[in-house]
Write a protein that holds these residues in place. Structure first.
Motif, PDB file in Angstrom:
ATOM      1  N   GLY A  84     -17.818 -18.377  37.681  1.00 11.96           N
ATOM      2  CA  GLY A  84     -17.130 -17.093  37.581  1.00 11.96           C
ATOM      3  C   GLY A  84     -16.494 -16.904  36.209  1.00 11.96           C
ATOM      4  N   CYS A  85     -15.895 -17.974  35.710  1.00 11.79           N
ATOM      5  CA  CYS A  85     -15.315 -17.910  34.357  1.00 11.79           C
ATOM      6  C   CYS A  85     -16.413 -17.712  33.316  1.00 11.79           C
ATOM      7  N   ARG A  86     -17.527 -18.394  33.476  1.00 14.59           N
ATOM      8  CA  ARG A  86     -18.653 -18.233  32.543  1.00 14.59           C
ATOM      9  C   ARG A  86     -19.178 -16.796  32.588  1.00 14.59           C
ATOM     10  N   ASN A  87     -19.259 -16.244  33.785  1.00 15.22           N
ATOM     11  CA  ASN A  87     -19.707 -14.858  33.927  1.00 15.22           C
ATOM     12  C   ASN A  87     -18.822 -13.930  33.103  1.00 15.22           C
ATOM     13  N   LEU A  88     -17.516 -14.085  33.232  1.00 11.70           N
ATOM     14  CA  LEU A  88     -16.583 -13.236  32.477  1.00 11.70           C
ATOM     15  C   LEU A  88     -16.752 -13.427  30.971  1.00 11.70           C
ATOM     16  N   GLU A  89     -16.961 -14.668  30.542  1.00  6.71           N
ATOM     17  CA  GLU A  89     -17.165 -14.925  29.111  1.00  6.71           C
ATOM     18  C   GLU A  89     -18.414 -14.217  28.598  1.00  6.71           C
ATOM     19  N   TYR A  90     -19.514 -14.322  29.339  1.00  9.64           N
ATOM     20  CA  TYR A  90     -20.761 -13.686  28.906  1.00  9.64           C
ATOM     21  C   TYR A  90     -20.645 -12.162  28.920  1.00  9.64           C
ATOM     22  N   VAL A  94     -21.163  -9.584  25.794  1.00 13.31           N
ATOM     23  CA  VAL A  94     -22.044  -8.411  25.831  1.00 13.31           C
ATOM     24  C   VAL A  94     -21.282  -7.168  25.400  1.00 13.31           C
ATOM     25  N   LEU A  95     -20.076  -6.980  25.922  1.00 11.05           N
ATOM     26  CA  LEU A  95     -19.287  -5.802  25.571  1.00 11.05           C
ATOM     27  C   LEU A  95     -18.941  -5.796  24.088  1.00 11.05           C
ATOM     28  N   TYR A  96     -18.552  -6.941  23.555  1.00 10.13           N
ATOM     29  CA  TYR A  96     -18.230  -7.036  22.133  1.00 10.13           C
ATOM     30  C   TYR A  96     -19.466  -6.730  21.290  1.00 10.13           C
ATOM     31  N   ALA A  97     -20.619  -7.279  21.690  1.00 14.38           N
ATOM     32  CA  ALA A  97     -21.857  -7.019  20.948  1.00 14.38           C
ATOM     33  C   ALA A  97     -22.226  -5.543  21.012  1.00 14.38           C
ATOM     34  N   ASN A  98     -22.004  -4.905  22.157  1.00 16.60           N
ATOM     35  CA  ASN A  98     -22.290  -3.473  22.260  1.00 16.60           C
ATOM     36  C   ASN A  98     -21.419  -2.668  21.299  1.00 16.60           C
ATOM     37  N   LEU A  99     -20.147  -3.066  21.153  1.00 17.61           N
ATOM     38  CA  LEU A  99     -19.286  -2.383  20.183  1.00 17.61           C
ATOM     39  C   LEU A  99     -19.824  -2.580  18.766  1.00 17.61           C
ATOM     40  N   ASP A 100     -20.255  -3.798  18.463  1.00 20.87           N
ATOM     41  CA  ASP A 100     -20.853  -4.047  17.149  1.00 20.87           C
ATOM     42  C   ASP A 100     -22.111  -3.212  16.957  1.00 20.87           C
ATOM     43  N   LEU A 101     -22.898  -3.071  18.006  1.00 14.14           N
ATOM     44  CA  LEU A 101     -24.127  -2.281  17.924  1.00 14.14           C
ATOM     45  C   LEU A 101     -23.809  -0.824  17.584  1.00 14.14           C
ATOM     46  N   VAL A 130     -27.527  -9.355  23.279  1.00 13.76           N
ATOM     47  CA  VAL A 130     -27.026  -8.653  24.471  1.00 13.76           C
ATOM     48  C   VAL A 130     -27.905  -8.983  25.675  1.00 13.76           C
ATOM     49  N   GLU A 131     -29.208  -8.929  25.499  1.00 10.26           N
ATOM     50  CA  GLU A 131     -30.131  -9.226  26.605  1.00 10.26           C
ATOM     51  C   GLU A 131     -29.958 -10.665  27.084  1.00 10.26           C
ATOM     52  N   ASN A 132     -29.883 -11.591  26.150  1.00  7.59           N
ATOM     53  CA  ASN A 132     -29.719 -13.004  26.487  1.00  7.59           C
ATOM     54  C   ASN A 132     -28.409 -13.243  27.243  1.00  7.59           C
ATOM     55  N   ASN A 133     -27.314 -12.691  26.725  1.00 10.38           N
ATOM     56  CA  ASN A 133     -26.016 -12.880  27.375  1.00 10.38           C
ATOM     57  C   ASN A 133     -25.924 -12.128  28.698  1.00 10.38           C
TER      58      ASN A 133
END
Length: 170
Positions: A84-90, A94-101, A130-133
């Motif tokens: 569950g913690c790993r899920n939140l990290e990933y 993804v959200l951070y990468a989307n902002l960068d995108l 993003v896809e990988n994460n």
């Protein structure tokens, strides 16, 4: 305003890649994200509570073989918490990468600038990450749920085993 964003009356659209999101779609996305986060946090809380219950129920017990299913349940709940913690990290990655995108595609990223070829290369790399994460987050979420369920099944098995042992010895 945003490059790729337009405003028509009360309708705001954002171009993400080749998909235009309306303000209604953005609102639905936000609600979906909030619901998913609440579900993950609920499972994290349930896993922690289940471990606490198991410890509380056995804190005066001596170690015996019949507690093996309970130990396996606690292990499952611990692994559920971890995933569950790993899920939140990933998801956060993804959200951070989307902002960068967004910043890259509008030409506002300080490391990429406005050069079309640099934007294309950076966008491609970010989309790949993003896809990988996203896949990793999904996998971690599935493990979180299934390990929580496995722990519950093992807990019930332990409880039934303890009842059977008490019945046989009385």
């Amino acid at each position: 305003g945003l490059k790729g964003a337009t405003k028509t009356g009360n309708l705001v659209t954002i171009l993400l890649g080749q998909h235009i999101m309306t303000d209604s779609e953005i609102e639905v996305y936000k609600r979906l994200r909030e619901g998913q986060d609440k579900y993950v946090y609920f499972l994290l809380t349930a896993a922690g509570g289940a471990v606490a219950l198991a410890v509380n129920q056995t804190h005066t017990e001596v170690l015996k073989w019949s507690q093996f299913p309970l130990a396996a349940a606690v292990l499952c709940w611990g692994l559920s918490f971890f995933h569950g913690c790993r899920n939140l990290e990933y998801v956060n990655c993804v959200l951070y990468a989307n902002l960068d995108l967004f910043r890259v595609e509008r030409g506002g990223h300080p490391d990429v600038g406005e050069h079309p070829q640099a934007i294309q290369i950076a966008s491609s790399g970010i989309r790949s990450a993003v896809e990988n994460n996203s896949q990793r987050a999904s996998r971690a979420g599935h493990f979180q749920v299934w390990l929580m369920i496995a722990g519950a099944v093992l807990y019930v098995a332990w409880h039934v085993l303890e009842m059977w042992i008490r019945t046989v010895h009385h």
